[in-house]
Design an enzyme around this catalytic site. Structure first.
Site, PDB file in Angstrom:
ATOM      1  N   SER A 155     -68.477   1.084 -36.180  1.00  0.00           N
ATOM      2  CA  SER A 155     -67.279   0.332 -36.551  1.00  0.00           C
ATOM      3  C   SER A 155     -67.259  -1.032 -35.863  1.00  0.00           C
ATOM      4  O   SER A 155     -67.781  -1.195 -34.762  1.00  0.00           O
ATOM      5  CB  SER A 155     -66.028   1.119 -36.190  1.00  0.00           C
ATOM      6  OG  SER A 155     -66.027   1.434 -34.818  1.00  0.00           O
ATOM      7  N   HIS A 182     -64.544   0.719 -24.226  1.00  0.00           N
ATOM      8  CA  HIS A 182     -63.126   1.095 -24.112  1.00  0.00           C
ATOM      9  C   HIS A 182     -62.298   0.037 -23.402  1.00  0.00           C
ATOM     10  O   HIS A 182     -61.095   0.172 -23.270  1.00  0.00           O
ATOM     11  CB  HIS A 182     -62.996   2.440 -23.387  1.00  0.00           C
ATOM     12  CG  HIS A 182     -63.626   3.545 -24.169  1.00  0.00           C
ATOM     13  ND1 HIS A 182     -64.909   3.965 -23.938  1.00  0.00           N
ATOM     14  CD2 HIS A 182     -63.174   4.264 -25.210  1.00  0.00           C
ATOM     15  CE1 HIS A 182     -65.211   4.920 -24.793  1.00  0.00           C
ATOM     16  NE2 HIS A 182     -64.176   5.121 -25.575  1.00  0.00           N
TER      17      HIS A 182
HETATM   18  N1  GLN Z   1     -69.273   5.536 -36.173  1.00  0.00           N
HETATM   19  C1  GLN Z   1     -68.058   5.712 -35.472  1.00  0.00           C
HETATM   20  C2  GLN Z   1     -67.525   4.377 -35.004  1.00  0.00           C
HETATM   21  O1  GLN Z   1     -68.273   3.542 -34.664  1.00  0.00           O
HETATM   22  C3  GLN Z   1     -68.213   6.633 -34.302  1.00  0.00           C
HETATM   23  C4  GLN Z   1     -66.892   6.923 -33.636  1.00  0.00           C
HETATM   24  C5  GLN Z   1     -66.967   7.914 -32.516  1.00  0.00           C
HETATM   25  O2  GLN Z   1     -68.016   8.163 -31.959  1.00  0.00           O
HETATM   26  N2  GLN Z   1     -65.873   8.496 -32.135  1.00  0.00           N
HETATM   27  O3  GLN Z   1     -66.349   4.143 -34.943  1.00  0.00           O
END
Ligand code: GLN
Ligand code: ZN
Length: 764
Positions: free
Chosen positions: A443, A704
């Site tokens: 994402s 994060h």
């Molecule tokens: N592909 C998802 C993203 O990048 C993975 C999210 C996750 O690992 N919780 O948002």
């Protein structure tokens, strides 16, 4: 008489008022007094509705504005030094511990959060050391008991027990090496004594004392601590109902049965088989047995006939006065009420029970078992019989095609055509990635514009075609950015996804969605898990349109992006009429088709995320193998349908691999990316120790936080990583997806990541 009880209730409020008030308070738009008022109104509403539904033992003290474990720490003066002396009010100290605080010259990070047993709820981990100075700053259980009492409602206070509280904690930084939180038991007991004796003095009859640690293997070594603790507490406390949930007591029952408590609660939803054993163990004692026969973790209507049968068995052995009918755990893990669902069909509504409906269920079951002649109870019993029969009828009309397909799965479908070493060479030619390929987890920032466009589509303010155009523009922009910054393996950025599970659930057959089915994940963060109601299958491709569009606007390879079967299952409310394994297999077959379609559409790398594989691990170690076998198999089933040339990826948001490592290896993904920026070298040593031989991308920075890691920091991280992982197996990527980040820091961080990769190519 058989009493009924609910072990805990959602805190969000029927219309999310607590969540909204808490966030408004954080945003400076609501005063502490106003927040307290909203909280009080919500508690009043919950207590009143539980009473109206006929629940005898109504919980108090478990409400929280953030997390009940955090409440406990705050009340017991377990407040790490970094939050003290900042000039904050107790409420702000509480929130600072929960979510950190960065304002007015104060800059403190949050305490660590951990998953609450095997649920998707997170608790704030208590930090303990030899210096911890336990003090009862306030008696939350008593305050709430009195709050309810003032409304004319007698409640049963809930208190997290001393052994579980300490075991759920961790050693604080200042603790000496080898410090074990449980060693503080003698120090914490006087505070518990004070708390419980105050409750007794206030006229509290019984207390629900939660000791969920009793369902874990490790409780077997805590028998002495449990004996000491309860021998000290029982004499000064109201009647204590020792409360366990989420798994079976197993052999721990032998020492539990000797504890001098007045009652014991067991989870008969997760572990129905333990009833006989527990009855046998406590039969000759005066202990009251609370039977958790209505699920606190799922949303299916309880089967009264089955619950009554268990109740009758307990009554026959112990007598009605020694039996309580209860929810299996707190119903915190379910939405507040079905009454807010306007879009479910009448048939669907008839299948479910949310928190309030569950309250009515325990009351009815208890009344039946008490021999009630009430016409209303008889009618409820009859209605339940009809509902359950209808649900069974619906379940019987399963999708034969899906069932047959699962039955026809052959062992070769789990395995790629060639071993990794062969695939690696084929893929190297096909994808033509440089040494130390750079990529991201999927994402990109989910901006306000994206959320607005989705909301507009939902409200019908823009057409499907307009929305698609918008998403395509977003994708193209994300692709251009990745080209510009110099990433090697691109992604489309997931702008079309509201959520990594909901997005797939909405496109698969067999799922149902709620409008207001919010369940707390942590703090003010709530999720709305989809409900799996029938056999799962895929009608049409789900992501091919977006991935192939993304590939069409670039020459660089595009990585397709899917959520894995185990993650979709774990983050949904599963069916309870068939096994989790079967549901995961069905999901895997649907995903397998998607993976093959992506390959056909020219996508040469496909990532199937499984961040929830680990949290789905059963609480009892003896159940792990069975789970890991199907969990890993279904992941493999979803990915193994492609040719050698297609590179499969998987992603995990955690790094505590130690105990499940062989399973990670067995996934046989060509590349895995893992959380690593906050982990120590132990993790990579595990990989080395097991001779992990596929490719791996240990996250080089923490997504994060908005903090931008410098190029040098990433280089330093790479240096340590490369001292253990062979060059030719290394990918370079962030820790997780970037959806919660802003563009500014994303651009800067990824530029530094690419620069660090360049350094590695020249110097490593
Ligand atoms: N592909 C998802 C993203 O990048 C993975 C999210 C996750 O690992 N919780 O948002
Ligand atoms: Zn992740």
């Amino acid at each position: 008489m058989v009493l009924s009880s609910v072990l805990g209730f959602p805190r969000i409020g029927a219309n999310r008022e607590v969540k909204k008030a808490v966030e408004a308070y954080w945003g400076g738009k609501l005063s502490a007094e106003e927040l307290t008022k909203v909280a009080a109104e919500t508690k009043t509403a919950s207590w009143t509705s539980l009473k109206e539904r006929g629940v005898d033992l109504i919980p108090s003290g478990e409400f929280s504005l953030y997390d009940h474990v955090l409440d406990h720490s705050a009340a017991f003066n377990v407040i790490p030094k970094r939050y003290v002396g900042l000039g904050l009010s107790p409420l702000d100290v509480f929130f600072a511990m929960g979510r950190g605080r960065q304002a007015d010259g104060v800059d403190v990070p949050a305490c660590e959060m951990k998953k609450w047993f095997d649920s998707n709820y997170h608790y704030v981990v208590p930090e303990l050391s030899e210096e911890t100075d336990f003090k009862l700053l306030y008696n939350k259980a008593l305050l709430e008991y009195n709050e309810a009492k003032a409304l004319g409602i007698t409640t049963r206070p809930v208190v997290l027990g001393p052994v579980s509280y300490l075991v759920l904690g961790k050693a604080a930084k200042e603790a000496s090496t080898g410090f074990q939180p449980i060693s503080l038991l003698p120090k914490i007991l006087p505070v518990y004594k004070k708390l419980l004796s105050e409750l007794k003095a206030a006229g509290v009859e019984s207390v629900q004392i939660d000791e969920p640690v009793l369902v874990l293997d490790r409780a077997a070594d805590l028998d002495k601590q449990y004996a000491t603790a309860y021998a000290e507490l029982v004499p000064v406390a109201p009647k204590l109902v020792l409360t366990t949930y989420f798994a079976r007591l197993d052999t721990n029952i032998s020492f539990i049965a000797k504890l001098p408590v007045a009652g014991l609660h067991i989870d008969l939803i997760r572990a129905p088989g333990q009833l006989d054993e527990v009855i046998a163990a406590i039969k000759s004692t005066p202990v009251v047995l609370s039977l958790g026969v209505v699920s606190g973790r799922n949303i299916w209507k309880a089967d009264f006939a089955a619950a009554i049968k268990q109740g009758q068995k307990a009554i026959a052995a112990l007598g009605a006065d020694r039996v309580i009918i209860a929810t299996s755990s707190s119903v915190l893990h379910t939405p507040v009420t079905l009454a807010s669902e306007k879009k479910l069909t009448a048939e669907q509504k008839d299948w479910f029970s949310f928190a309030l409906e569950k309250a009515a269920e325990v009351a009815t079951i208890a009344s039946v078992l008490s021999g009630s002649q009430d016409a209303k109870v008889a009618a409820a019993l009859e209605a339940n019989k009809i509902s359950i029969a209808k649900r069974r009828e619906f379940e019987a009309t399963s999708d034969d095609a899906v069932r047959k397909r699962v039955a026809a799965i052959t062992p070769d479908m789990y395995n790629r055509k060639s071993p990794f070493a062969t695939r690696k060479e084929v893929q190297a030619k096909h994808l033509n990635l440089p040494k130390f390929p750079t990529t991201t987890i999927g994402s990109f920032p989910q901006t306000k514009e994206i959320r607005t466009a989705r909301a507009k589509l939902g409200k019908g303010e823009i057409s499907e075609a307009e929305y698609d155009e918008f998403i395509k523009k977003e994708i193209e922009m994300v692709v251009r950015f990745q080209e510009k910054v110099g990433l090697d393996l691109l992604v489309h950025g997931e702008p079309e996804r509201n959520d990594m599970v909901q997005y797939f659930g909405e496109q698969l057959k067999g799922f149902v969605f709620t409008q207001n089915g919010w369940v707390q994940s942590y703090g003010s963060r709530y999720v709305r898990p989809p409900i799996i109601v029938s056999d799962v299958s895929r009608d049409a491709p789900m992501t091919v349109k977006w991935s192939s569009y993304a590939q069409s606007v670039t020459k660089k390879p595009m990585k397709g992006m899917l959520s894995g079967p185990v993650t979709i299952l774990n983050w949904s409310f599963p069916r309870d009429d068939v096994s989790r394994k079967l549901q995961s297999q069905q999901l895997a077959l649907a995903l397998r088709d998607e993976v093959i379609d992506l390959e056909k559409a020219g996508i040469s790398a496909i990532q199937v995320d499984e961040p929830a594989i680990r949290e789905g691990l059963p609480l009892r170690r003896s159940d792990w193998d069975e789970y890991l076998e199907w969990a890993v198999d279904t992941f493999k089933l979803s990915t193994a349908g492609v040719t050698d040339a297609t590179q499969t990826h998987s992603h995990f948001c955690y790094s505590d691999f130690g105990d499940i490592f062989p399973s990670i290896q067995r996934l046989d993904a060509d590349v895995i990316s893992i959380e690593f920026s906050k982990s120590d070298m132990k993790l990579l040593q595990t990989f080395q120790q097991y001779g992990y031989s596929n490719q791996i991308g240990p996250g080089v920075y923490d997504i994060h936080s908005p903090r931008v890691p410098s190029e040098q920091e990433i280089i330093d991280r790479l240096k340590t990583t490369l001292s253990i992982i062979p060059d030719h197996l290394m990918f370079i990527n962030p820790d997780c997806g970037l959806k919660t980040r802003g563009w500014k820091e994303t651009e800067a961080s990824l530029a530094n990541l690419v620069a660090a990769a360049r350094w590695a190519r020249q110097n490593a």
